[in-house]
Design a protein around this motif. Sequence first.
Motif, PDB file in Angstrom:
ATOM      1  N   GLY A 118       9.949  -2.510   7.636  1.00 41.39           N
ATOM      2  CA  GLY A 118      10.501  -3.000   8.883  1.00 41.39           C
ATOM      3  C   GLY A 118       9.597  -4.002   9.587  1.00 41.39           C
ATOM      4  O   GLY A 118      10.024  -4.693  10.490  1.00 41.39           O
ATOM      5  N   ALA A 119       8.338  -4.051   9.162  1.00 40.63           N
ATOM      6  CA  ALA A 119       7.383  -4.996   9.758  1.00 40.63           C
ATOM      7  C   ALA A 119       6.500  -5.572   8.653  1.00 40.63           C
ATOM      8  O   ALA A 119       5.297  -5.689   8.806  1.00 40.63           O
ATOM      9  CB  ALA A 119       6.532  -4.299  10.807  1.00 40.63           C
ATOM     10  N   ARG A 120       7.105  -5.912   7.533  1.00 43.60           N
ATOM     11  CA  ARG A 120       6.343  -6.348   6.364  1.00 43.60           C
ATOM     12  C   ARG A 120       6.261  -7.852   6.239  1.00 43.60           C
ATOM     13  O   ARG A 120       7.171  -8.574   6.637  1.00 43.60           O
ATOM     14  CB  ARG A 120       7.004  -5.821   5.093  1.00 43.60           C
ATOM     15  N   THR A 121       5.182  -8.259   5.627  1.00 45.39           N
ATOM     16  CA  THR A 121       5.047  -9.628   5.145  1.00 45.39           C
ATOM     17  C   THR A 121       5.131  -9.545   3.635  1.00 45.39           C
ATOM     18  O   THR A 121       4.348  -8.823   3.006  1.00 45.39           O
ATOM     19  CB  THR A 121       3.701 -10.243   5.574  1.00 45.39           C
ATOM     20  N   GLU A 122       6.104 -10.218   3.062  1.00 45.25           N
ATOM     21  CA  GLU A 122       6.357 -10.189   1.623  1.00 45.25           C
ATOM     22  C   GLU A 122       5.742 -11.426   0.977  1.00 45.25           C
ATOM     23  O   GLU A 122       5.833 -12.525   1.529  1.00 45.25           O
ATOM     24  CB  GLU A 122       7.860 -10.182   1.347  1.00 45.25           C
ATOM     25  N   ILE A 123       5.147 -11.247  -0.192  1.00 43.65           N
ATOM     26  CA  ILE A 123       4.549 -12.354  -0.937  1.00 43.65           C
ATOM     27  C   ILE A 123       5.066 -12.269  -2.364  1.00 43.65           C
ATOM     28  O   ILE A 123       4.841 -11.273  -3.052  1.00 43.65           O
ATOM     29  CB  ILE A 123       3.005 -12.261  -0.946  1.00 43.65           C
ATOM     30  N   THR A 124       5.751 -13.310  -2.796  1.00 42.52           N
ATOM     31  CA  THR A 124       6.289 -13.354  -4.147  1.00 42.52           C
ATOM     32  C   THR A 124       5.781 -14.592  -4.854  1.00 42.52           C
ATOM     33  O   THR A 124       5.911 -15.702  -4.343  1.00 42.52           O
ATOM     34  CB  THR A 124       7.834 -13.387  -4.134  1.00 42.52           C
ATOM     35  N   ALA A 125       5.201 -14.400  -6.019  1.00 45.97           N
ATOM     36  CA  ALA A 125       4.827 -15.502  -6.904  1.00 45.97           C
ATOM     37  C   ALA A 125       5.663 -15.322  -8.162  1.00 45.97           C
ATOM     38  O   ALA A 125       5.717 -14.224  -8.719  1.00 45.97           O
ATOM     39  CB  ALA A 125       3.342 -15.455  -7.225  1.00 45.97           C
ATOM     40  N   ALA A 126       6.328 -16.376  -8.587  1.00 43.89           N
ATOM     41  CA  ALA A 126       7.252 -16.240  -9.714  1.00 43.89           C
ATOM     42  C   ALA A 126       7.383 -17.546 -10.479  1.00 43.89           C
ATOM     43  O   ALA A 126       7.111 -18.625  -9.952  1.00 43.89           O
ATOM     44  CB  ALA A 126       8.626 -15.802  -9.215  1.00 43.89           C
ATOM     45  N   GLN A 127       7.833 -17.410 -11.716  1.00 50.88           N
ATOM     46  CA  GLN A 127       8.201 -18.594 -12.471  1.00 50.88           C
ATOM     47  C   GLN A 127       9.518 -19.106 -11.911  1.00 50.88           C
ATOM     48  O   GLN A 127      10.414 -18.332 -11.601  1.00 50.88           O
ATOM     49  CB  GLN A 127       8.332 -18.269 -13.953  1.00 50.88           C
TER      50      GLN A 127
END
Length: 146
Positions: free
Chosen positions: A123-132
């Motif tokens: 509910g209070a997250r910072t999301e980090i996605t690294a992807a092809q």
Amino acid sequence: MHLTGRRAALSSLLPLCFAVLATTCARADDTPNPCDTLKRIVSPAPNFSSLSAFDGRAIALPYGDDAKCAASQTNYRCTWTPRSGSSADALQGVAADIASCLPDATHDQNSPARQHFYLGARGARTEITAAQAGSNTLKLEIYGSR
């Protein structure tokens, strides 16, 4: 001692050569730091509009020279082409940078094509996605839900 001919020419050019080298050589402290960059990008979450397209380039720099980054109110995104090796290797390198630079991040997905981390409580997250993103492109996206 009085210098003549070639010796005189070389001795007069030597200080000039050192001056040119001193102004054109990169120093270790001139290299952008991926950790500082990651922390700067993550810190304003969930509103990324204060960031510029230039802010994220240091994350991609160890892996590629053509980073294109953009900030919006809800996310920060960069894409780039790995300069050598496979994009899977570059993706693993970016994931290692994220893990070491943001030790409080939880690494909850680790696959050859996608790496995912988050900071903060549900509910209070910072999301980090690294992807092809395609055959030879990587994408880093940071978004928040605070």
